[in-house]
Design a protein around this motif. Structure first.
Motif, mmCIF file in Angstrom:
data_model
loop_
_atom_site.group_PDB
_atom_site.id
_atom_site.type_symbol
_atom_site.label_atom_id
_atom_site.label_comp_id
_atom_site.label_asym_id
_atom_site.label_seq_id
_atom_site.Cartn_x
_atom_site.Cartn_y
_atom_site.Cartn_z
ATOM 1 N N GLY A 269 0.774 -1.235 0.000
ATOM 2 C CA GLY A 269 0.000 0.000 0.000
ATOM 3 C C GLY A 269 0.804 1.283 0.000
ATOM 4 O O GLY A 269 0.237 2.367 0.157
ATOM 5 N N HIS A 270 2.106 1.199 -0.172
ATOM 6 C CA HIS A 270 2.938 2.398 -0.188
ATOM 7 C C HIS A 270 2.993 2.999 -1.589
ATOM 8 O O HIS A 270 3.077 2.278 -2.577
ATOM 9 N N GLY A 271 2.959 4.313 -1.671
ATOM 10 C CA GLY A 271 3.300 4.999 -2.907
ATOM 11 C C GLY A 271 4.816 5.007 -3.000
ATOM 12 O O GLY A 271 5.491 5.198 -1.987
ATOM 13 N N VAL A 272 5.361 4.781 -4.165
ATOM 14 C CA VAL A 272 6.814 4.651 -4.306
ATOM 15 C C VAL A 272 7.310 5.619 -5.366
ATOM 16 O O VAL A 272 6.751 5.680 -6.468
ATOM 17 N N ASP A 273 8.339 6.372 -5.027
ATOM 18 C CA ASP A 273 9.018 7.203 -6.012
ATOM 19 C C ASP A 273 10.260 6.468 -6.493
ATOM 20 O O ASP A 273 10.804 5.619 -5.786
ATOM 21 N N ARG A 274 10.694 6.824 -7.681
ATOM 22 C CA ARG A 274 11.882 6.206 -8.265
ATOM 23 C C ARG A 274 12.945 7.263 -8.522
ATOM 24 O O ARG A 274 12.633 8.381 -8.914
ATOM 25 N N VAL A 275 14.180 6.847 -8.325
ATOM 26 C CA VAL A 275 15.326 7.609 -8.806
ATOM 27 C C VAL A 275 15.914 6.745 -9.908
ATOM 28 O O VAL A 275 16.296 5.598 -9.670
ATOM 29 N N LEU A 276 15.929 7.286 -11.125
ATOM 30 C CA LEU A 276 16.418 6.536 -12.276
ATOM 31 C C LEU A 276 17.855 6.924 -12.583
ATOM 32 O O LEU A 276 18.139 8.079 -12.907
ATOM 33 N N ALA B 63 22.891 12.951 -4.449
ATOM 34 C CA ALA B 63 22.057 14.159 -4.460
ATOM 35 C C ALA B 63 20.767 13.959 -5.241
ATOM 36 O O ALA B 63 19.824 14.731 -5.081
ATOM 37 N N ALA B 64 20.688 12.927 -6.072
ATOM 38 C CA ALA B 64 19.471 12.666 -6.847
ATOM 39 C C ALA B 64 18.356 12.080 -5.990
ATOM 40 O O ALA B 64 17.190 12.101 -6.380
ATOM 41 N N VAL B 65 18.703 11.572 -4.821
ATOM 42 C CA VAL B 65 17.704 10.997 -3.920
ATOM 43 C C VAL B 65 17.079 12.131 -3.121
ATOM 44 O O VAL B 65 17.802 12.916 -2.492
ATOM 45 N N PRO B 66 15.753 12.252 -3.155
ATOM 46 C CA PRO B 66 15.101 13.349 -2.430
ATOM 47 C C PRO B 66 15.464 13.352 -0.949
ATOM 48 O O PRO B 66 15.538 12.315 -0.301
ATOM 49 N N GLU B 67 15.719 14.523 -0.436
ATOM 50 C CA GLU B 67 16.124 14.702 0.960
ATOM 51 C C GLU B 67 15.079 14.161 1.922
ATOM 52 O O GLU B 67 15.415 13.651 2.989
ATOM 53 N N ASP B 68 13.787 14.243 1.536
ATOM 54 C CA ASP B 68 12.728 13.806 2.442
ATOM 55 C C ASP B 68 12.408 12.318 2.340
ATOM 56 O O ASP B 68 11.493 11.834 3.009
ATOM 57 N N ALA B 69 13.148 11.560 1.547
ATOM 58 C CA ALA B 69 12.923 10.119 1.451
ATOM 59 C C ALA B 69 13.246 9.485 2.796
ATOM 60 O O ALA B 69 14.352 9.645 3.318
#
Length: 173
Positions: free
Chosen positions: A114-121, A133-139
């Motif tokens: 049930g988690h929404g997931v963001d991707r760093v490509l 630095a490509a990984v969001p600070e709030d992850a």
């Protein structure tokens, strides 16, 4: 389930299984032939123990000793896929990020839980190298393969360590 059109459940064994006799898939446990004789004999000899739960105490103790951890901090799983499912179900995260290209099981497990997931490509033109630095600070959860599947890029320890933050769970497969 929104996955940006990617089939997170498709694995290379489908091509090997569906008349892929010329293909060799090294990313998963795929064999074209039966196990070798020595392994079949070992499996056959173990059949008398099928009525009992496996005893993982010796394995847990060995892993704990190898990593300098107390044995109660070691959890044995039936492969990484089970570990990803357990993490996805247990962790209360708001902003999970999976770094791709990557084994698809972590993202699939997170979405199934049930988690929404963001991707760093990671970009081919950069040699699929990680830029922390490509990984969001709030992850608050970051999952990365090292080396990555399927690119085999091994990220330097310093790049992985740069992802660590207070309040963030960092999972390195």
């Amino acid at each position: 389930m929104h996955t940006d059109g990617h089939d997170l459940r498709h694995h290379g064994d489908a091509e090997v299984r569906d008349d892929g006799s010329a293909l060799v898939d090294l990313a998963v446990n795929v064999r074209a032939d039966t196990p070798p004789a020595w392994l079949r004999e070992h499996i056959a000899a173990s059949l008398t123990g099928l009525a009992a739960y496996p005893d993982g105490r010796a394995a847990r103790a060995a892993v704990a000793a190898r990593h300098g951890l107390p044995v109660e901090r070691v959890l044995l799983t039936a492969g990484a896929a089970e570990a990803f499912v357990l993490l996805a179900r247990a962790l209360k995260v708001r902003q999970p990020v999976v770094v791709h290209p990557q084994f698809t099981e972590p993202e699939a497990a997170l979405r199934d839980a049930g988690h929404g997931v963001d991707r760093v490509l990671l970009r081919e033109e950069d040699g699929f190298r990680l830029d922390p630095a490509a990984v969001p600070e709030d992850a608050d959860l970051v999952v990365i393969g090292n080396p990555t599947n399927p690119t085999s890029v091994l990220h330097p320890a310093a790049a992985i360590a740069a992802l660590a933050r207070h309040g963030r769970t960092l999972v390195v497969d």
